[in-house]
Write a protein that holds these residues in place. Structure first.
Motif, PDB file in Angstrom:
ATOM      1  N   PHE A 168       0.958  -1.073   0.032  1.00 34.08           N
ATOM      2  CA  PHE A 168      -0.043  -0.053  -0.046  1.00 34.08           C
ATOM      3  C   PHE A 168       0.877   1.175   0.004  1.00 34.08           C
ATOM      4  O   PHE A 168       1.767   1.491   0.938  1.00 34.08           O
ATOM      5  N   GLY A 169       0.763   2.064  -1.010  1.00 32.99           N
ATOM      6  CA  GLY A 169       1.519   3.356  -1.197  1.00 32.99           C
ATOM      7  C   GLY A 169       1.882   3.699  -2.368  1.00 32.99           C
ATOM      8  O   GLY A 169       0.962   3.530  -3.330  1.00 32.99           O
ATOM      9  N   GLN A 170       2.767   4.740  -2.594  1.00 29.84           N
ATOM     10  CA  GLN A 170       3.226   5.294  -3.744  1.00 29.84           C
ATOM     11  C   GLN A 170       3.957   4.337  -4.650  1.00 29.84           C
ATOM     12  O   GLN A 170       5.011   3.419  -4.139  1.00 29.84           O
ATOM     13  N   THR A 171       3.924   4.490  -5.854  1.00 33.92           N
ATOM     14  CA  THR A 171       4.808   3.634  -6.867  1.00 33.92           C
ATOM     15  C   THR A 171       5.398   4.729  -7.771  1.00 33.92           C
ATOM     16  O   THR A 171       4.841   5.976  -8.064  1.00 33.92           O
ATOM     17  N   LYS A 172       6.362   4.106  -8.860  1.00 33.39           N
ATOM     18  CA  LYS A 172       6.912   4.810  -9.539  1.00 33.39           C
ATOM     19  C   LYS A 172       6.188   4.821 -10.950  1.00 33.39           C
ATOM     20  O   LYS A 172       6.556   5.561 -11.838  1.00 33.39           O
ATOM     21  N   PHE A 173       5.226   3.903 -11.118  1.00 35.87           N
ATOM     22  CA  PHE A 173       4.611   3.883 -12.218  1.00 35.87           C
ATOM     23  C   PHE A 173       3.283   4.497 -12.391  1.00 35.87           C
ATOM     24  O   PHE A 173       2.787   4.557 -13.767  1.00 35.87           O
ATOM     25  N   GLY A 174       3.094   5.250 -11.555  1.00 36.70           N
ATOM     26  CA  GLY A 174       1.594   5.955 -11.593  1.00 36.70           C
ATOM     27  C   GLY A 174       1.647   6.807 -10.430  1.00 36.70           C
ATOM     28  O   GLY A 174       1.987   6.644  -9.171  1.00 36.70           O
TER      29      GLY A 174
END
Length: 233
Positions: A168-174
């Motif tokens: 659960f959290g931030q990603t680099k793809f979106g």
């Protein structure tokens, strides 16, 4: 349900994890496997393998009257279903694309066409071309904790896409918040990594990333075979 074992069921066209009662007879199991694998009961030949990583044959489930416990079925073994007469049931043809004619066009040629779905979406701002509203994210990692069972929205009637929250959290793809889910069955798109970045680990095609509002957290056990008789006498 006590006494059940978790096993994998594989056939030429399917691969799934199931919970099975060892008191079930081989004949009764075949009846339930027909709806899962598409292989008629009369065509089924069942073999019990040690595990997915160890394909040693533990037993041939050849006696329809014997209960599965007779063969020593245990957690994480594999029930391999073979179609003895695939010509009558089309088994394996669902995954054989060698005879399918494919019309191919390059990406640049497709982008130039004005009668394509891509051109329609661009003109009407559909899908990824739509104006994106400001995101309103209220879910937190406390609402959707790692390890929680969940069910992801599905557009197919009756299909329950269940699994376990792994990220659960931030990603680099979106942009925004994403939830990484490990499905119980191979409904996914990855193994927990996207574009070379790993967020969690699972088997290939069991991982997926969705927005928090696309799933529900709760008591969602793995789908299991209906072990009760269809009719009561």
């Amino acid at each position: 349900m006590s006494g059940v074992v978790n096993v994998f069921v594989i056939s030429p066209d399917t691969h799934s994890e199931r919970r099975i009662d060892p008191h079930l007879t081989v004949e009764a199991l075949k009846g339930k496997l027909e709806s899962i694998t598409g292989i008629p009961v009369s065509n089924q030949s069942l073999t019990l393998l040690a595990s997915e990583s160890d394909p040693r044959v533990v037993a041939h489930l050849s006696d329809d009257s014997k209960k599965l416990g007779f063969y020593g079925i245990a957690d994480w073994q594999v029930i391999k279903v073979v179609d003895t007469d695939p010509s009558t049931s089309f088994t394996g043809q669902l995954t054989d694309v060698s005879q399918v004619y494919k019309f191919e066009i390059t990406d640049s040629e497709y982008a130039k066409r004005q009668d394509s779905v891509l051109a329609y979406k661009q003109r009407n701002k559909v899908g990824r071309f739509a104006d994106k509203p400001a995101e309103e994210e209220t879910a937190t990692s406390e609402d959707i904790p790692a390890g929680a069972r969940c069910e992801v929205e599905s557009t197919e009637p009756g299909l329950k896409k269940r699994g376990t929250v792994r990220f659960f959290g931030q990603t680099k793809f979106g942009k925004g918040t994403w939830v990484g889910v490990e499905y119980d069955e191979p409904f996914g798109k990855n193994d927990g990594s996207v574009q070379g970045e790993r967020y969690f680990s699972c088997r290939q095609n069991y991982g997926v990333f969705v927005r928090p509002d696309k799933l529900k957290v709760g008591d969602f056990p793995p789908e299991e075979l209906n072990l009760e008789d269809d009719e009561e006498m």
